[in-house]
Design a protein around this motif. Structure first.
Motif: not given
Length: 741
Positions: A553-565
């Motif tokens: 995300d814009d704060k460099f935290n991980p941003l998971p996309n569950p349907t890509r997983c």
């Protein structure tokens, strides 16, 4: 949820005769405090299933542990209400079929597996499917050639809408430039009229297919079920929401300018197969200087199967040259036709076209071209070595030479630049992980992924797919490659490929809407949960995920996309802070399983070897050893992992502190011809384990107590010797000094 656990032990398949079932029951009831524990001689039969279902319905059992055969079999039989947690203990394949019956060590192994199973179910929570927002059932097909149009039509026939994007002003692709097509129906002996116009008409008239020509993909953002595709058509941006993507952009001819050693660019009467189609389309075939062609030579593998150019076979060249030879023979049956080849490859019914060319008088020469020169009349002299006769031959001057230059996938358009980057990475010899992916700048998909705008490719530039187990399925979940962008193939193969990719894209859409994994853990409802409050923004999860499932995300935290997983757990193994968990798979869960192993004291001389086995190759190989009644070391205890890439180094330290004498990691083969279902998992595990020496040194233990090997299912017969060799080395090292602490 408040759990009420029932343990059900099968005594069939010789389990009851080989083990003390009462002793197993005591482990469950006395040690594990399980309220319900029953045995049955035929647990997978209707009576056994009814026994379990009765306890679920009448006794309130909501957590079931079945101690019987491998979890890889009877999975459809042991299927209960979705609200019931179900786990398996493998007593058959990996205990009684691989160990002697009525033996103390065999019983100890079975009891340990029972303890491990109970420890596992205590930490399992029911997964809840991920529900995305505004999910749709539309396919995006990129590329409007034979493959792309077929994929779009097949999706429409199955009741799904398709969006077809083609960069050219018209549909048809490569087929538009053909004079005739190779035969697709009996008797397969002569070229057929090109029928691409009929397919174009069918696509354009289908109400469920939206066509954009003179268009390119500007950006694809989102995830399976909810991709947002920005399409640039003649300077106007159109946005379509789609559920999955089929990449069908095909291939282009290998640059003939690189074939100057065969006379291209030097002699005007040396042309390519594509140019031959153009000449034939004009009527009478004449060479570029206007002379009617009375003699012709076709040179196969012009650039293909050549380490200096294209190392691979381009699949269609032989058949295309046979087709073009028929053009000449139809124009003039007395014309001389020479075909120089390395190996004539005419699979399936194309053999009939080959036989017809022989009947028509084509002269086939198997050999290597040593030189091409031109005489004063611009006729071409070909010098070659004839492998079959051993002679060096020179043709009389032929009117024209046609080079069967191979195909290069459109995903490899940035190959040279990528190769240079790859060389730099080799020079750096990074020790912090496997070589980073080389993402080619082919400008086809423009993915809005942290991992890069295009898909990773295989070593020859073709769109990556797991060619052994999962063709079509690229390293980007929900994006499927089909046709000659995936591998060199002919027209019929492209049609089949398009159909297969369309079906996989449909499966992806349906699975994503249900909130379950697409592949390879089909139907898995779990997905990673991130405890962000403890995240240190180290980026290891975003870097190591092979599937682009984690952005930032814009704060460099991980941003998971569950349907890509893909639910492999590689991110879980990557995280040093252990903030990533699944409801049915976590670092504490595996930690408690290994702690449940009963480690004998040093004086009992019963060492323990813990195997972390990949569930995709290593665990099935262990099953296969049992099925074939191959006995292996009784010291081993096996914990299956979703992928060896999910390995946490904490488990190594915990195992050694527990008194385990040795740890054996069994993973899939990695490298260019990888067999890892999760592409990078086994390679990542190897990288992590290379650093385990530091952990063992801190514990004053030898690094040789941890070993890793690659194994395939077919290697099951090698397992006993591998385990014995490791056990022998552990005996030389002596017992783990932490025993009893």
């Amino acid at each position: 949820m408040d759990k009420k656990t029932g343990v059900y032990i099968c005594t069939g398949c010789s389990i009851g005769e080989s083990l003390d079932v009462e002793g197993l029951s005591k482990v469950a009831t006395k040690e594990g405090k399980v309220p319900v524990c029953k045995s049955h001689p035929f647990l997978c039969g209707q009576e056994g299933i009814n026994l379990i279902k009765s306890d679920i319905e009448n006794e309130g059992v909501n957590t079931v542990l079945i101690a019987a055969c491998s979890p890889r079999v009877n999975y459809d039989v042991f299927e209960f209400d979705p609200s019931v947690i179900m786990e398996r203990v493998n007593l058959r394949e990996q205990v009684i079929w691989s160990q002697p019956a009525d033996d103390e060590d065999t019983q100890m192994m079975a009891e340990d597996y029972m303890r491990m199973g109970i420890a596992k179910i205590k930490h399992i929570d029911l997964p809840e499917p991920y529900q995305g927002q505004n999910m749709v059932k539309t396919l995006l097909v990129v590329g409007g050639g034979l493959t792309g149009m077929t994929a779009a039509l097949e999706a429409a026939k199955a009741g799904y809408k398709a969006v077809l994007v083609e960069k050219s002003p018209v549909l048809g692709g490569w087929m538009n430039g053909l004079f005739k097509q190779v035969p697709r129906k009996a008797p397969f002996t002569a070229p057929e009229e090109v029928d691409i116009a009929e397919l174009v008409k069918e696509v354009e008239e289908n109400p469920d297919v939206t066509v954009y020509t003179s268009a390119e993909i500007q950006e694809i953002a989102g995830a399976p079920g909810m991709f947002d595709a920005a399409i640039n058509q003649n300077g106007t941006t159109i946005t379509e929401r789609v559920g999955s993507v089929v990449l069908a952009t095909g291939a282009i001819p290998y640059d003939p300018a690189k074939l100057d050693y065969l006379g291209y660019g030097k002699y005007e009467n040396v042309i390519t197969g594509r140019q031959m189609e153009e000449l034939a389309s004009k009527g009478k075939i004449v060479r570029p200087d206007g002379k009617e062609v009375q003699s012709i030579a076709f040179i196969q593998c012009a650039g293909s199967r050549d380490p200096e150019h294209l190392p691979y076979c381009s699949a269609t060249c032989c058949v295309e040259s046979l087709k073009q030879a028929s053009y000449i023979k139809e124009q003039n049956p007395e014309a001389n036709v020479f075909i120089f080849y390395k190996d004539m490859r005419t699979p399936g019914q194309y053999e009939r076209l080959y036989q017809q060319a022989q009947k028509d008088g084509a002269i086939f020469v198997r050999g290597e071209i040593s030189g091409i020169t031109e005489d004063g009349d611009k006729n071409l002299l070909i010098e070659a070595s004839d492998i079959l006769s051993g002679a060096n031959i020179t043709t009389e001057g032929v009117d024209m030479v046609v080079l069967a230059n191979g195909m290069v996938p459109t995903t490899a358009l940035g190959e040279d630049a990528a190769a240079k980057e790859g060389d730099k990475e080799e020079e750096k010899k990074e020790e912090d992980g496997p070589k980073p992916e080389i993402i080619l700048k082919s400008n086809l998909l423009n993915l809005s992924y942290r991992q890069g705008p295009e898909m990773p490719t295989l070593k020859y530039g073709f769109a990556d797919s797991h060619f052994i187990c999962f063709p079509y399925e690229t390293r980007r979940t929900g994006i499927y490659a089909a046709g000659s962008v995936r591998a060199p193939m002919d027209e019929l193969s492209s049609i089949e490929d398009a159909t297969g990719a369309a079906l996989k894209a449909i499966q992806c859409i349906e699975s994503s809407i249900k909130g379950v994994a697409v592949h390879p853990r089909v139907g898995d409802m779990s997905f990673p949960d991130f405890a962000m409050s403890r995240c240190t923004q180290c980026k290891r999860c975003t870097v190591e995920c092979p599937f682009g499932a984690i952005n930032e995300d814009d704060k460099f935290n991980p941003l998971p996309n569950p349907t890509r997983c893909r639910r492999c757990g590689i991110c879980m193994g990557a995280c040093p802070e252990r903030i990533i968990t699944f409801k049915n798979y976590s670092v504490p869960m595996i930690g408690n399983m290994l702690k449940a192993i009963e480690v004998p004291d040093e004086d009992e001389e019963k060492p323990r070897i813990l195997i972390f086995a990949c569930e995709n190759d290593a665990y099935p190989a262990l099953d296969m050893a049992g099925i074939n009644k191959l006995q292996y070391n009784a010291w081993v205890r096996v914990i299956p992992l979703r992928c060896l890439g999910s390995l946490s180094l904490v488990w190594i330290a915990d195992s050694m502190s527990q008194g385990i004498d040795g740890i054996y990691l069994l993973g899939c083969k990695h490298g260019d011809d990888y067999q890892c279902h999760f592409i990078k998992g086994s390679e990542l595990a190897a990288t992590r384990i290379s650093k385990v020496s530091e952990t063992l040194d801190r514990l004053d233990l030898e690094s040789e107590r941890v070993r890793m090997d690659q194994i395939s299912i077919a290697d099951y017969d090698k397992l006993p010797a591998m385990l014995d060799d490791f056990a022998k080395r552990l005996e030389e090292l002596g017992p783990n000094p932490y025993k009893g602490f």
